[in-house]
Design a protein around this motif. Sequence first.
Motif, PDB file in Angstrom:
ATOM      1  N   LEU A  15      68.528  40.864 101.412  1.00  0.00           N
ATOM      2  CA  LEU A  15      69.847  40.266 101.615  1.00  0.00           C
ATOM      3  C   LEU A  15      69.740  38.991 102.439  1.00  0.00           C
ATOM      4  CD1 LEU A  15      72.915  40.407 101.291  1.00  0.00           C
ATOM      5  CD2 LEU A  15      72.991  41.847 103.331  1.00  0.00           C
ATOM      6  N   ALA A  16      68.901  39.031 103.491  1.00  0.00           N
ATOM      7  CA  ALA A  16      68.731  37.844 104.331  1.00  0.00           C
ATOM      8  C   ALA A  16      68.121  36.707 103.533  1.00  0.00           C
ATOM      9  CB  ALA A  16      67.840  38.184 105.538  1.00  0.00           C
ATOM     10  N   LEU A  17      67.131  37.028 102.679  1.00  0.00           N
ATOM     11  CA  LEU A  17      66.505  36.004 101.846  1.00  0.00           C
ATOM     12  C   LEU A  17      67.504  35.403 100.881  1.00  0.00           C
ATOM     13  CD1 LEU A  17      63.972  34.499 100.939  1.00  0.00           C
ATOM     14  CD2 LEU A  17      63.465  36.419  99.413  1.00  0.00           C
ATOM     15  N   ALA A  18      68.334  36.257 100.293  1.00  0.00           N
ATOM     16  CA  ALA A  18      69.347  35.766  99.360  1.00  0.00           C
ATOM     17  C   ALA A  18      70.330  34.837 100.065  1.00  0.00           C
ATOM     18  CB  ALA A  18      70.091  36.944  98.725  1.00  0.00           C
ATOM     19  N   ALA A 193      63.113  26.910 103.147  1.00  0.00           N
ATOM     20  CA  ALA A 193      63.304  28.314 102.785  1.00  0.00           C
ATOM     21  C   ALA A 193      63.578  28.450 101.294  1.00  0.00           C
ATOM     22  CB  ALA A 193      64.453  28.913 103.601  1.00  0.00           C
ATOM     23  N   ARG A 194      64.369  27.525 100.761  1.00  0.00           N
ATOM     24  CA  ARG A 194      64.651  27.549  99.324  1.00  0.00           C
ATOM     25  C   ARG A 194      63.369  27.350  98.516  1.00  0.00           C
ATOM     26  NH1 ARG A 194      65.087  24.032  95.401  1.00  0.00           N
ATOM     27  NH2 ARG A 194      64.764  22.282  96.814  1.00  0.00           N
ATOM     28  N   VAL A 195      62.550  26.402  98.955  1.00  0.00           N
ATOM     29  CA  VAL A 195      61.304  26.126  98.244  1.00  0.00           C
ATOM     30  C   VAL A 195      60.393  27.352  98.247  1.00  0.00           C
ATOM     31  CG1 VAL A 195      59.180  24.771  98.303  1.00  0.00           C
ATOM     32  CG2 VAL A 195      61.379  23.662  98.685  1.00  0.00           C
ATOM     33  N   THR A 199      59.235  29.397  94.997  1.00  0.00           N
ATOM     34  CA  THR A 199      57.811  29.532  94.744  1.00  0.00           C
ATOM     35  C   THR A 199      57.435  30.999  94.567  1.00  0.00           C
ATOM     36  OG1 THR A 199      57.340  27.552  96.056  1.00  0.00           O
ATOM     37  CG2 THR A 199      55.509  29.057  95.644  1.00  0.00           C
ATOM     38  N   ALA A 200      57.991  31.869  95.428  1.00  0.00           N
ATOM     39  CA  ALA A 200      57.716  33.294  95.329  1.00  0.00           C
ATOM     40  C   ALA A 200      58.207  33.855  93.993  1.00  0.00           C
ATOM     41  CB  ALA A 200      58.363  34.030  96.491  1.00  0.00           C
ATOM     42  N   ILE A 201      59.375  33.435  93.574  1.00  0.00           N
ATOM     43  CA  ILE A 201      59.931  33.894  92.290  1.00  0.00           C
ATOM     44  C   ILE A 201      59.066  33.407  91.144  1.00  0.00           C
ATOM     45  CG2 ILE A 201      61.899  33.673  90.721  1.00  0.00           C
ATOM     46  CD1 ILE A 201      63.688  33.501  93.231  1.00  0.00           C
ATOM     47  N   LYS A 203      55.867  32.655  91.205  1.00  0.00           N
ATOM     48  CA  LYS A 203      54.611  33.406  91.196  1.00  0.00           C
ATOM     49  C   LYS A 203      54.810  34.797  90.628  1.00  0.00           C
ATOM     50  CE  LYS A 203      52.284  31.048  95.041  1.00  0.00           C
ATOM     51  NZ  LYS A 203      51.738  31.201  96.420  1.00  0.00           N
ATOM     52  N   ALA A 204      55.944  35.425  90.977  1.00  0.00           N
ATOM     53  CA  ALA A 204      56.218  36.765  90.482  1.00  0.00           C
ATOM     54  C   ALA A 204      56.375  36.781  88.956  1.00  0.00           C
ATOM     55  CB  ALA A 204      57.478  37.319  91.138  1.00  0.00           C
ATOM     56  N   ARG A 205      56.932  35.716  88.413  1.00  0.00           N
ATOM     57  CA  ARG A 205      57.125  35.637  86.971  1.00  0.00           C
ATOM     58  C   ARG A 205      55.813  35.457  86.221  1.00  0.00           C
ATOM     59  NH1 ARG A 205      62.365  31.561  86.868  1.00  0.00           N
ATOM     60  NH2 ARG A 205      63.948  33.142  87.336  1.00  0.00           N
ATOM     61  N   HIS A 206      54.811  34.933  86.918  1.00  0.00           N
ATOM     62  CA  HIS A 206      53.526  34.694  86.261  1.00  0.00           C
ATOM     63  C   HIS A 206      52.480  35.701  86.738  1.00  0.00           C
ATOM     64  CE1 HIS A 206      55.656  30.839  85.839  1.00  0.00           C
ATOM     65  NE2 HIS A 206      54.929  30.667  84.751  1.00  0.00           N
TER      66      HIS A 206
END
Length: 206
Positions: A15-18, A193-195, A199-201, A203-206
């Motif tokens: 939630l905090a990340l969102a 933080a957005r970047v 980036t995490a998203i 990486k997760a997709r790949h």
Amino acid sequence: MAHADLAVLGGVGMLALACLVVCSLYLYWSSERYRARQRQSVRQTGTKPSSGRQKSGAGQTAGKNNAVLSGVHVTMGTQLSHRCRTSLYRAVFSSAHSESIVFLIADSRENARHRASGALAAIHGISADKVWLSNLASFKELVDIGVSEDEELRVFELAWKDANVSAWVEHPLFLTDDPSLLGKWAELYADLARVLAVTAIDKARH
């Protein structure tokens, strides 16, 4: 019970990340740079660009994180006030257990040292002669040694590797209520933080 606690903590973290992502997107979409890019795109193509495809100067992901985190190509919408550009000082305050970066407004270097020492002594409940300050630098000095494309971001640079910023100021102590300085720092970290989230998203997709 332990598993339930971990699940709750994980949910709070997500939630905090969102919230960080939403806030950073809002700050970017409301920035002058974003609106200028929209106007330029409209003039060039005659169509309104899709907001979901826009990237800020710090919005390059995957193989371009070096440029993103360095701040070399970052230009924020918030502009520092004239008072900051002429009277801002930054120093490192060292205590027994930690170090912190301090920002304040002062008339001169000596005035900055005197004001910072007095304020930090009051905050930490010590005498002013026990306050140890180092690396006291003015706005101009910070701009001269920095590398970010947006010169005003250079006041938040801490370390460099080649032509890139390798470390930014974290958790600074602002001994001033200048809204432009607070806004500049918040805008920088919201964008970073957005970047990181994008980036995490990716990486997760790949």
